[in-house]
Write a protein that holds these residues in place. Structure first.
Motif, PDB file in Angstrom:
ATOM      1  N   GLY A 108       0.866  -1.069   0.117  1.00 48.39           N
ATOM      2  CA  GLY A 108       0.055   0.043   0.132  1.00 48.39           C
ATOM      3  C   GLY A 108       0.700   1.319   0.286  1.00 48.39           C
ATOM      4  O   GLY A 108       1.972   1.219   0.123  1.00 48.39           O
ATOM      5  N   HIS A 109      -0.013   2.309  -0.255  1.00 48.51           N
ATOM      6  CA  HIS A 109       0.832   3.779   0.000  1.00 48.51           C
ATOM      7  C   HIS A 109       0.143   4.387   1.081  1.00 48.51           C
ATOM      8  O   HIS A 109      -1.051   4.572   1.392  1.00 48.51           O
ATOM      9  CB  HIS A 109       0.376   4.559  -1.329  1.00 48.51           C
ATOM     10  CG  HIS A 109       0.689   3.950  -2.820  1.00 48.51           C
ATOM     11  ND1 HIS A 109      -0.211   3.126  -3.404  1.00 48.51           N
ATOM     12  CD2 HIS A 109       1.451   4.118  -3.640  1.00 48.51           C
ATOM     13  CE1 HIS A 109       0.367   2.615  -4.435  1.00 48.51           C
ATOM     14  NE2 HIS A 109       1.328   3.454  -4.485  1.00 48.51           N
ATOM     15  N   CYS A 110       0.842   4.819   1.872  1.00 47.40           N
ATOM     16  CA  CYS A 110       0.429   5.743   3.254  1.00 47.40           C
ATOM     17  C   CYS A 110       0.761   7.200   2.728  1.00 47.40           C
ATOM     18  O   CYS A 110       1.974   7.717   2.578  1.00 47.40           O
ATOM     19  CB  CYS A 110       1.329   5.254   4.387  1.00 47.40           C
ATOM     20  SG  CYS A 110       0.677   6.222   5.631  1.00 47.40           S
ATOM     21  N   ILE A 111      -0.038   7.793   2.145  1.00 48.79           N
ATOM     22  CA  ILE A 111      -0.216   9.097   1.768  1.00 48.79           C
ATOM     23  C   ILE A 111       0.094   9.956   3.305  1.00 48.79           C
ATOM     24  O   ILE A 111      -0.661   9.661   4.195  1.00 48.79           O
ATOM     25  CB  ILE A 111      -0.933   9.659   1.080  1.00 48.79           C
ATOM     26  CG1 ILE A 111      -2.478   9.452   1.403  1.00 48.79           C
ATOM     27  CG2 ILE A 111      -0.810   8.860  -0.453  1.00 48.79           C
ATOM     28  CD1 ILE A 111      -3.608  10.171   0.507  1.00 48.79           C
ATOM     29  N   LEU A 112       0.748  11.027   3.099  1.00 47.86           N
ATOM     30  CA  LEU A 112       0.981  11.851   4.298  1.00 47.86           C
ATOM     31  C   LEU A 112       0.881  13.487   3.954  1.00 47.86           C
ATOM     32  O   LEU A 112       1.340  13.720   2.911  1.00 47.86           O
ATOM     33  CB  LEU A 112       2.199  11.695   4.929  1.00 47.86           C
ATOM     34  CG  LEU A 112       2.694  10.250   5.524  1.00 47.86           C
ATOM     35  CD1 LEU A 112       4.218  10.379   6.045  1.00 47.86           C
ATOM     36  CD2 LEU A 112       1.629   9.824   6.547  1.00 47.86           C
ATOM     37  N   GLY A 113       0.264  14.213   4.841  1.00 48.22           N
ATOM     38  CA  GLY A 113       0.469  15.454   4.596  1.00 48.22           C
ATOM     39  C   GLY A 113      -0.406  16.313   5.518  1.00 48.22           C
ATOM     40  O   GLY A 113      -1.110  15.880   6.607  1.00 48.22           O
ATOM     41  N   TYR A 114      -0.380  17.766   5.736  1.00 42.02           N
ATOM     42  CA  TYR A 114      -1.541  18.304   6.520  1.00 42.02           C
ATOM     43  C   TYR A 114      -2.789  18.553   5.878  1.00 42.02           C
ATOM     44  O   TYR A 114      -3.027  18.883   4.651  1.00 42.02           O
ATOM     45  CB  TYR A 114      -0.847  19.685   6.768  1.00 42.02           C
ATOM     46  CG  TYR A 114       0.524  19.701   7.370  1.00 42.02           C
ATOM     47  CD1 TYR A 114       0.588  19.745   8.626  1.00 42.02           C
ATOM     48  CD2 TYR A 114       1.600  19.802   6.600  1.00 42.02           C
ATOM     49  CE1 TYR A 114       1.791  19.628   9.384  1.00 42.02           C
ATOM     50  CE2 TYR A 114       2.937  19.819   7.376  1.00 42.02           C
ATOM     51  CZ  TYR A 114       3.048  19.595   8.811  1.00 42.02           C
ATOM     52  OH  TYR A 114       4.155  19.843   9.382  1.00 42.02           O
ATOM     53  N   ALA A 115      -3.704  18.020   6.941  1.00 42.26           N
ATOM     54  CA  ALA A 115      -5.190  17.904   6.178  1.00 42.26           C
ATOM     55  C   ALA A 115      -5.591  19.292   5.994  1.00 42.26           C
ATOM     56  O   ALA A 115      -5.376  20.519   6.772  1.00 42.26           O
ATOM     57  CB  ALA A 115      -5.993  17.530   7.332  1.00 42.26           C
ATOM     58  N   ASP A 116      -6.419  19.355   4.791  1.00 45.37           N
ATOM     59  CA  ASP A 116      -7.002  20.732   4.337  1.00 45.37           C
ATOM     60  C   ASP A 116      -8.623  20.854   4.797  1.00 45.37           C
ATOM     61  O   ASP A 116      -9.208  20.269   3.971  1.00 45.37           O
ATOM     62  CB  ASP A 116      -6.737  20.941   3.014  1.00 45.37           C
ATOM     63  CG  ASP A 116      -7.328  22.192   2.556  1.00 45.37           C
ATOM     64  OD1 ASP A 116      -7.598  23.159   3.132  1.00 45.37           O
ATOM     65  OD2 ASP A 116      -7.287  22.639   1.178  1.00 45.37           O
ATOM     66  N   GLY A 117      -8.814  20.691   5.786  1.00 48.30           N
ATOM     67  CA  GLY A 117      -9.961  20.513   6.607  1.00 48.30           C
ATOM     68  C   GLY A 117     -10.202  19.750   7.819  1.00 48.30           C
ATOM     69  O   GLY A 117      -9.201  19.020   8.142  1.00 48.30           O
ATOM     70  N   PRO A 118     -11.327  19.530   8.412  1.00 51.18           N
ATOM     71  CA  PRO A 118     -11.424  18.537   9.682  1.00 51.18           C
ATOM     72  C   PRO A 118     -11.346  17.223   9.183  1.00 51.18           C
ATOM     73  O   PRO A 118     -11.855  16.806   8.008  1.00 51.18           O
ATOM     74  CB  PRO A 118     -12.970  19.298  10.146  1.00 51.18           C
ATOM     75  CG  PRO A 118     -13.598  19.672   8.850  1.00 51.18           C
ATOM     76  CD  PRO A 118     -12.680  20.532   8.171  1.00 51.18           C
ATOM     77  N   ALA A 119     -11.150  16.514  10.288  1.00 46.78           N
ATOM     78  CA  ALA A 119     -11.176  15.202   9.845  1.00 46.78           C
ATOM     79  C   ALA A 119     -12.584  14.732  10.017  1.00 46.78           C
ATOM     80  O   ALA A 119     -13.573  15.021  10.651  1.00 46.78           O
ATOM     81  CB  ALA A 119     -10.320  14.226  10.886  1.00 46.78           C
ATOM     82  N   PRO A 120     -12.905  13.400   9.162  1.00 48.52           N
ATOM     83  CA  PRO A 120     -14.259  13.021   9.106  1.00 48.52           C
ATOM     84  C   PRO A 120     -14.657  12.391  10.372  1.00 48.52           C
ATOM     85  O   PRO A 120     -13.774  11.949  11.165  1.00 48.52           O
ATOM     86  CB  PRO A 120     -14.384  12.134   7.884  1.00 48.52           C
ATOM     87  CG  PRO A 120     -12.832  11.757   7.580  1.00 48.52           C
ATOM     88  CD  PRO A 120     -11.939  12.796   8.056  1.00 48.52           C
ATOM     89  N   LYS A 121     -15.925  12.371  10.628  1.00 48.49           N
ATOM     90  CA  LYS A 121     -16.359  11.716  11.884  1.00 48.49           C
ATOM     91  C   LYS A 121     -16.411   9.949  11.661  1.00 48.49           C
ATOM     92  O   LYS A 121     -16.309   9.695  10.548  1.00 48.49           O
ATOM     93  CB  LYS A 121     -17.994  11.771  12.239  1.00 48.49           C
ATOM     94  CG  LYS A 121     -18.158  13.357  12.630  1.00 48.49           C
ATOM     95  CD  LYS A 121     -17.377  13.677  13.945  1.00 48.49           C
ATOM     96  CE  LYS A 121     -17.598  15.243  14.318  1.00 48.49           C
ATOM     97  NZ  LYS A 121     -16.874  15.897  15.042  1.00 48.49           N
ATOM     98  N   ALA A 122     -16.043   9.367  12.648  1.00 46.40           N
ATOM     99  CA  ALA A 122     -15.848   7.925  12.525  1.00 46.40           C
ATOM    100  C   ALA A 122     -17.683   7.347  12.217  1.00 46.40           C
ATOM    101  O   ALA A 122     -18.343   7.869  12.968  1.00 46.40           O
ATOM    102  CB  ALA A 122     -15.285   7.123  13.839  1.00 46.40           C
ATOM    103  N   ALA A 123     -17.480   6.395  11.425  1.00 48.61           N
ATOM    104  CA  ALA A 123     -18.836   5.763  11.193  1.00 48.61           C
ATOM    105  C   ALA A 123     -19.140   4.819  12.526  1.00 48.61           C
ATOM    106  O   ALA A 123     -18.309   4.217  13.173  1.00 48.61           O
ATOM    107  CB  ALA A 123     -18.602   4.932  10.041  1.00 48.61           C
ATOM    108  N   PRO A 124     -20.289   4.751  12.742  1.00 50.04           N
ATOM    109  CA  PRO A 124     -20.745   3.930  13.780  1.00 50.04           C
ATOM    110  C   PRO A 124     -20.389   2.337  13.528  1.00 50.04           C
ATOM    111  O   PRO A 124     -20.104   1.963  12.631  1.00 50.04           O
ATOM    112  CB  PRO A 124     -22.167   4.010  13.875  1.00 50.04           C
ATOM    113  CG  PRO A 124     -22.632   5.223  13.151  1.00 50.04           C
ATOM    114  CD  PRO A 124     -21.635   5.236  12.182  1.00 50.04           C
ATOM    115  N   ARG A 125     -19.831   1.799  14.723  1.00 48.33           N
ATOM    116  CA  ARG A 125     -19.519   0.266  14.550  1.00 48.33           C
ATOM    117  C   ARG A 125     -20.606  -0.453  14.292  1.00 48.33           C
ATOM    118  O   ARG A 125     -21.910  -0.493  15.096  1.00 48.33           O
ATOM    119  CB  ARG A 125     -18.640  -0.056  15.725  1.00 48.33           C
ATOM    120  CG  ARG A 125     -17.385   0.599  16.116  1.00 48.33           C
ATOM    121  CD  ARG A 125     -16.383   0.612  14.988  1.00 48.33           C
ATOM    122  NE  ARG A 125     -16.705   1.795  14.214  1.00 48.33           N
ATOM    123  CZ  ARG A 125     -15.549   2.225  13.181  1.00 48.33           C
ATOM    124  NH1 ARG A 125     -14.595   1.252  12.919  1.00 48.33           N
ATOM    125  NH2 ARG A 125     -16.078   3.104  12.244  1.00 48.33           N
TER     126      ARG A 125
END
Length: 173
Positions: free
Chosen positions: A147-164
């Motif tokens: 896989g590729h683990c892309i990295l950087g500074y987020a441009d906006g808020p992190a999404p909310k976690a989906a309910p389990r």
């Protein structure tokens, strides 16, 4: 709740990045976390390629997009790509590389860096173009892209976690 569980619950995949480069010392800390992932019998089958060179990053993006049947940037503008490959001679290589990816993403989040697992590394590095990239970096052996683990500074808020989902866990007591 443990600090580890809290970190796991907090981390989200980021799909929009600023073009600001992540400092090398932060990239190195993230990579170090990847090198401490559990591996089958401690044989350490994975390798990590840290791509900060924009020309190579863009080439990988184009290769990945072509495999995916699109021309959009599959790396979402992230300036850093950590490629995880693993030695196919080890029977646990796929699991070893997957654990490396998890460690990379958790450490990135802990350091305030956005990350996301991007697939199609397998297809990229099975191609002659991908094999040539490995040769140009002096990498020899029978590696599969995990896989590729892309990295950087987020441009906006992190999404909310989906309910389990309710049927996630079954107990055999």
């Amino acid at each position: 709740m443990s600090d580890v569980l809290e970190a796991i619950k907090k981390r989200r995949s980021i799909r929009k990045y600023k073009d600001t480069m992540v400092p090398k010392e932060i990239i190195d800390k993230i990579i170090e976390a990847g090198t401490y992932a559990a591996t089958g019998m401690g044989k350490q089958s994975p390798i990590i390629i840290a791509v900060t060179n924009k020309e190579l990053r863009d080439k990988l993006s184009a290769m990945n997009a072509k495999i995916n049947g699109t021309d959009a940037d599959p790396f979402y503008g992230a300036p850093v790509v950590l490629i995880v490959l693993a030695d196919k001679a080890r029977p646990t290589y796929l699991y070893d590389g997957s654990l490396v990816m998890g460690n990379l993403m958790l450490e990135a989040d802990a350091l305030g860096i956005g990350s996301c697992w991007i697939h199609r590394a397998k297809e990229e590095f099975e191609s002659e173009e991908g094999k040539e990239i490995l040769r140009s970096l002096g990498i020899e052996g029978d590696y599969e892209g995990i896989g590729h683990c892309i990295l950087g500074y987020a441009d906006g808020p992190a999404p909310k976690a989906a309910p389990r989902k309710e049927s996630y866990v079954y107990y055999a007591e």
